[in-house]
Design an enzyme around this catalytic site. Sequence first.
Site, mmCIF file in Angstrom:
data_model
loop_
_atom_site.group_PDB
_atom_site.id
_atom_site.type_symbol
_atom_site.label_atom_id
_atom_site.label_comp_id
_atom_site.label_asym_id
_atom_site.label_seq_id
_atom_site.Cartn_x
_atom_site.Cartn_y
_atom_site.Cartn_z
ATOM 1 N N TYR A 1 0.822 -1.216 0.000
ATOM 2 C CA TYR A 1 0.000 0.000 0.000
ATOM 3 C C TYR A 1 0.857 1.269 0.000
ATOM 4 O O TYR A 1 0.428 2.292 -0.533
ATOM 5 C CB TYR A 1 -1.013 -0.014 1.152
ATOM 6 C CG TYR A 1 -2.181 -0.930 0.840
ATOM 7 C CD1 TYR A 1 -3.215 -0.491 0.014
ATOM 8 C CD2 TYR A 1 -2.247 -2.228 1.325
ATOM 9 C CE1 TYR A 1 -4.278 -1.319 -0.302
ATOM 10 C CE2 TYR A 1 -3.302 -3.070 1.020
ATOM 11 C CZ TYR A 1 -4.321 -2.611 0.201
ATOM 12 O OH TYR A 1 -5.371 -3.439 -0.132
ATOM 13 N N GLN B 1 -15.557 3.249 -5.695
ATOM 14 C CA GLN B 1 -14.903 2.073 -5.124
ATOM 15 C C GLN B 1 -13.398 2.318 -5.018
ATOM 16 O O GLN B 1 -12.668 1.494 -4.496
ATOM 17 C CB GLN B 1 -15.154 0.849 -6.010
ATOM 18 C CG GLN B 1 -16.614 0.482 -6.132
ATOM 19 C CD GLN B 1 -16.860 -0.485 -7.279
ATOM 20 O OE1 GLN B 1 -16.746 -1.689 -7.127
ATOM 21 N NE2 GLN B 1 -17.187 0.051 -8.441
ATOM 22 N N HIS C 1 -14.641 1.752 -0.433
ATOM 23 C CA HIS C 1 -13.576 0.815 -0.081
ATOM 24 C C HIS C 1 -12.411 1.489 0.630
ATOM 25 O O HIS C 1 -11.313 0.945 0.671
ATOM 26 C CB HIS C 1 -13.102 0.059 -1.335
ATOM 27 C CG HIS C 1 -14.157 -0.847 -1.896
ATOM 28 N ND1 HIS C 1 -14.161 -1.309 -3.189
ATOM 29 C CD2 HIS C 1 -15.260 -1.381 -1.313
ATOM 30 C CE1 HIS C 1 -15.217 -2.092 -3.385
ATOM 31 N NE2 HIS C 1 -15.906 -2.139 -2.264
ATOM 32 N N SER D 1 -16.237 -3.172 -13.351
ATOM 33 C CA SER D 1 -16.681 -4.448 -13.912
ATOM 34 C C SER D 1 -17.923 -4.970 -13.190
ATOM 35 O O SER D 1 -18.497 -5.969 -13.598
ATOM 36 C CB SER D 1 -15.553 -5.480 -13.788
ATOM 37 O OG SER D 1 -15.253 -5.676 -12.422
ATOM 38 N N ARG E 1 1.361 1.874 -3.597
ATOM 39 C CA ARG E 1 0.132 2.407 -4.215
ATOM 40 C C ARG E 1 -0.031 3.894 -3.867
ATOM 41 O O ARG E 1 -0.440 4.699 -4.669
ATOM 42 C CB ARG E 1 -1.122 1.676 -3.710
ATOM 43 C CG ARG E 1 -1.187 0.174 -3.883
ATOM 44 C CD ARG E 1 -1.398 -0.262 -5.308
ATOM 45 N NE ARG E 1 -0.245 -0.062 -6.150
ATOM 46 C CZ ARG E 1 0.875 -0.797 -6.099
ATOM 47 N NH1 ARG E 1 0.995 -1.796 -5.264
ATOM 48 N NH2 ARG E 1 1.879 -0.552 -6.905
ATOM 49 N N GLY F 1 -16.539 2.847 -15.431
ATOM 50 C CA GLY F 1 -15.297 2.099 -15.261
ATOM 51 C C GLY F 1 -15.300 1.103 -14.119
ATOM 52 O O GLY F 1 -14.357 1.053 -13.331
HETATM 53 P P1 OAD Z 1 -12.138 -3.818 -12.237
HETATM 54 O O1 OAD Z 1 -10.689 -3.938 -12.537
HETATM 55 O O2 OAD Z 1 -12.876 -5.032 -11.822
HETATM 56 O O3 OAD Z 1 -12.879 -3.233 -13.503
HETATM 57 C C1 OAD Z 1 -12.374 -2.118 -14.182
HETATM 58 C C2 OAD Z 1 -13.345 -1.722 -15.256
HETATM 59 O O4 OAD Z 1 -12.825 -0.564 -15.862
HETATM 60 C C3 OAD Z 1 -13.540 -2.775 -16.357
HETATM 61 O O5 OAD Z 1 -14.923 -2.963 -16.591
HETATM 62 C C4 OAD Z 1 -12.859 -2.131 -17.568
HETATM 63 O O6 OAD Z 1 -13.513 -2.444 -18.792
HETATM 64 C C5 OAD Z 1 -13.000 -0.660 -17.244
HETATM 65 N N1 OAD Z 1 -12.015 0.226 -17.877
HETATM 66 C C6 OAD Z 1 -10.725 -0.021 -18.215
HETATM 67 N N2 OAD Z 1 -10.160 1.078 -18.764
HETATM 68 C C7 OAD Z 1 -11.117 2.042 -18.751
HETATM 69 C C8 OAD Z 1 -11.159 3.400 -19.172
HETATM 70 N N3 OAD Z 1 -10.101 4.008 -19.714
HETATM 71 N N4 OAD Z 1 -12.325 4.076 -19.030
HETATM 72 C C9 OAD Z 1 -13.410 3.474 -18.478
HETATM 73 N N5 OAD Z 1 -13.422 2.208 -18.071
HETATM 74 C C10 OAD Z 1 -12.299 1.497 -18.189
HETATM 75 O O7 OAD Z 1 -12.280 -2.648 -11.140
HETATM 76 P P2 OAD Z 1 -13.503 -2.317 -10.167
HETATM 77 O O8 OAD Z 1 -14.794 -2.683 -10.784
HETATM 78 O O9 OAD Z 1 -13.296 -0.931 -9.702
HETATM 79 O O10 OAD Z 1 -11.904 -3.589 -4.136
HETATM 80 O O11 OAD Z 1 -13.197 -3.301 -8.992
HETATM 81 C C11 OAD Z 1 -14.009 -3.282 -7.860
HETATM 82 C C12 OAD Z 1 -13.231 -3.573 -6.617
HETATM 83 O O12 OAD Z 1 -12.464 -4.769 -6.797
HETATM 84 C C13 OAD Z 1 -12.176 -2.567 -6.258
HETATM 85 O O13 OAD Z 1 -12.696 -1.436 -5.550
HETATM 86 C C14 OAD Z 1 -11.255 -3.330 -5.377
HETATM 87 C C15 OAD Z 1 -11.143 -4.555 -6.252
HETATM 88 O O14 OAD Z 1 -10.731 -5.676 -5.691
HETATM 89 C C16 OAD Z 1 -11.189 -3.722 -3.021
HETATM 90 O O15 OAD Z 1 -9.974 -3.596 -3.000
HETATM 91 C C17 OAD Z 1 -12.007 -4.036 -1.822
#
Ligand code: OAD
Length: 232
Positions: A56, A89, A107, A175, A59, A173
């Site tokens: 971290y 998130q 988060h 998933s 990060r 952005g």
């Molecule tokens: P993900 O990595 O699961 O998803 C990222 C999303 O961003 C995907 O749907 C991509 O298609 C999209 N993406 C990539 N580049 C992009 C761009 N330039 N513009 C827009 N979208 C783009 O990340 P999260 O959904 O945020 O939690 O993940 C959720 C949680 O899982 C996080 O908060 C974290 C992680 O584990 C914890 O750490 C508790």
Amino acid sequence: MKPRERVVVFTGAGVSAESGLRTFRDGDGLWEEHRLEDVATPEAWSRDPELVLRFYDERRTQVRKAVPNAAHLAIAALQDRFEVDVVTQNIDDLHERAGSERVLHLHGEILMARSSVDPGLRYPIMEDRIPRDARCAKGSPWRPDVVWFGEPVPLIPVAADLVARADRLVIVGTSLQVWPAAGLVHEAGPAAMVVLIDPGEVSLPRPGIRHIKTKASSGMPELALEWIRSID
Ligand code: OAD
């Protein structure tokens, strides 16, 4: 004068991708060379706290170097015409630095530490590193103020209430694979306008969602302009 419409912007890692911060699930299944369970779980903390702290710390250094991109700025610009709440998130502070005034970090926040025994005791981290000798008011070491896998997400009811009262919800952005955050979309009322901006194949959680399949840095400014024009 008509009351301003309420907008909730629900963001995930994709909104910060173009600021140089990696997403979680787009690449090799690793988060900056680590498996999530090795660095982002209570078990990892019990097993090897120094590894978790170092991870971290790195990060935090990255976040401090990153700058908000056009998507963060467009989200902040919506505040000129709408009542805006950002529910993110993300643990970075790019929404705040772009000017968003109400940001709820589901988060946690990378720039904050918390007591390792009491989540209510929180402390700002002034340096990149969490000081290893820092102790909370109860005498326990500091840990990053982030939610790890398997831990509760205490701000969910607050976020759910914001989404339920929104006239417009834009999801950017994410998933939508991590719960309970992903479930927030179901809190939107039947009349709410719901838009998703994501270049990926996100499976839409409910019917009637408009999917703008582009990167956040182009999709979000276009949508903000469209929404502002629609009410001017
Ligand atoms: P993900 O990595 O699961 O998803 C990222 C999303 O961003 C995907 O749907 C991509 O298609 C999209 N993406 C990539 N580049 C992009 C761009 N330039 N513009 C827009 N979208 C783009 O990340 P999260 O959904 O945020 O939690 O993940 C959720 C949680 O899982 C996080 O908060 C974290 C992680 O584990 C914890 O750490 C508790």
